[in-house]
Scaffold this motif. Structure first.
Motif, PDB file in Angstrom:
ATOM      1  N   SER A  46       0.841  -1.185   0.000  1.00  0.00           N
ATOM      2  CA  SER A  46       0.000   0.000   0.000  1.00  0.00           C
ATOM      3  C   SER A  46       0.884   1.245   0.000  1.00  0.00           C
ATOM      4  N   SER A  51      -1.825   2.693  -7.843  1.00  0.00           N
ATOM      5  CA  SER A  51      -3.018   3.380  -8.355  1.00  0.00           C
ATOM      6  C   SER A  51      -2.617   4.632  -9.129  1.00  0.00           C
ATOM      7  N   GLN A  94     -11.875  -0.347  -7.593  1.00  0.00           N
ATOM      8  CA  GLN A  94     -12.189  -1.171  -6.428  1.00  0.00           C
ATOM      9  C   GLN A  94     -13.654  -0.985  -6.002  1.00  0.00           C
ATOM     10  N   ASP A 171      -8.054  -1.587 -11.054  1.00  0.00           N
ATOM     11  CA  ASP A 171      -7.391  -1.205  -9.804  1.00  0.00           C
ATOM     12  C   ASP A 171      -8.006  -1.967  -8.633  1.00  0.00           C
ATOM     13  N   GLU A 172      -7.376  -3.029  -8.223  1.00  0.00           N
ATOM     14  CA  GLU A 172      -7.838  -3.887  -7.125  1.00  0.00           C
ATOM     15  C   GLU A 172      -9.328  -4.228  -7.274  1.00  0.00           C
ATOM     16  N   SER A 175     -10.854  -6.299  -4.327  1.00  0.00           N
ATOM     17  CA  SER A 175     -10.486  -6.028  -2.924  1.00  0.00           C
ATOM     18  C   SER A 175     -11.672  -5.669  -2.046  1.00  0.00           C
ATOM     19  N   THR A 203      -3.418  -5.897  -8.282  1.00  0.00           N
ATOM     20  CA  THR A 203      -4.120  -6.942  -7.536  1.00  0.00           C
ATOM     21  C   THR A 203      -3.273  -7.516  -6.412  1.00  0.00           C
ATOM     22  N   HIS A 204      -3.978  -8.011  -5.398  1.00  0.00           N
ATOM     23  CA  HIS A 204      -3.314  -8.785  -4.349  1.00  0.00           C
ATOM     24  C   HIS A 204      -3.601 -10.276  -4.518  1.00  0.00           C
TER      25      HIS A 204
END
Ligand code: ADP
Ligand code: MG
Length: 250
Positions: A46, A51, A94, A171-172, A175, A203-204
């Protein structure tokens, strides 16, 4: 003068990209190439600038320095036609960012009519086809507030695809979702990748990155620390910062 974008899958070329907010330089000379049809996953802690990088690609943020080209079109050219460029770049956030006062069909139609000047009937027919492709044709007349998070995100993807983008930025996208709906969204992204869409995905989801990404880029502190095939960056990282990050997320 800038060239018009190609309409098929676009490549992306980024060199020496810098972006600061006041004194805080958050992108410190990013270079990255994405070939047409490639899927690149951006990973990193983070605050590392993921982003911001994504938002610079479609000029939601104005870069301070460097070059960005999408489909050979110089996004960073001072004469760029931002509206023309954004037509070819779809973005999924997101938090979905659907229009709450419009139906699902309305969400997928409004920009086609306003921006692309498509006749309403044609726009609706394209929107319905995209909604079918994400498995939500039956919800066309519902409102976003009546849908689950996963369904809303699938609408957001269908909305972006209704504009026939040559590049998709995510973007994620999973999440904010309940765990049981994450898989549906990832399945659609996988299908899109297989169809040859150029995709840049923050992405995670390391499983998704390993399986789908042609290239994984690890960012930390506004720089690209390590990039390469997923099997190398996730499976056999070389840099201490990459190893440390993966130890925490895997
Ligand atoms: P990531 O997506 O990797 O978490 P971001 O790109 O969101 O990172 O943020 C990188 C840095 O830029 C953070 O320190 C964040 O606080 C800062 N930042 C992001 N957006 C803004 C903004 N609009 N104004 C000021 N600082 C920002
Ligand atoms: Mg972010």
């Amino acid at each position: 003068m800038s060239q018009p974008l190609q309409t098929a899958a676009a490549g992306v070329h980024i060199a020496g990209l810098r972006k600061a907010y006041g004194d805080n330089e958050v992108l410190k000379g990013i270079s990255l190439d994405v070939s047409p049809g490639e899927v690149v996953c951006l990973i990193g802690p983070s605050g590392s600038g993921k982003s911001t990088l994504l938002r610079c690609i479609n000029l939601l943020e104005q870069p301070n320095d460097g070059i960005i080209e999408v489909g050979g079109y110089a996004v960073t050219d001072p004469d760029v036609d931002v509206d023309q460029m954004r037509r070819h770049v779809g973005m999924v956030f997101q938090q979905f960012n659907l229009f709450p006062h419009l139906t699902v069909l309305g969400n997928c139609t409004v920009s086609q009519v306003k921006v692309l000047k498509r006749p309403k009937a044609e726009a609706e027919s394209i929107a319905r086809a995209e909604l079918e492709s994400v498995g939500l044709g039956h919800l066309a007349h519902r409102y976003p507030g009546e849908l689950s998070g996963g369904q809303q995100q699938r609408v957001a993807i269908a909305r972006a695809l209704s504009m026939n983008p040559s590049l998709m930025l995510f973007d994620e996208p999973t999440s904010a979702l309940d765990p049981e709906t994450v898989g549906d969204v990832l399945a659609i992204m996988r299908k899109l990748a297989q169809a040859g869409m150029t995709m840049v995905v923050v992405t995670h989801e390391m499983g998704f990155a390993k399986e789908v990404a042609d290239k994984v880029v690890f960012m930390d502190g506004g720089v690209v620390v390590e990039q390469g095939p997923a099997a190398a960056v996730i499976g056999n990282p070389q840099e201490a910062r990459t190893k440390d990050f993966l130890r925490r997320v895997l």
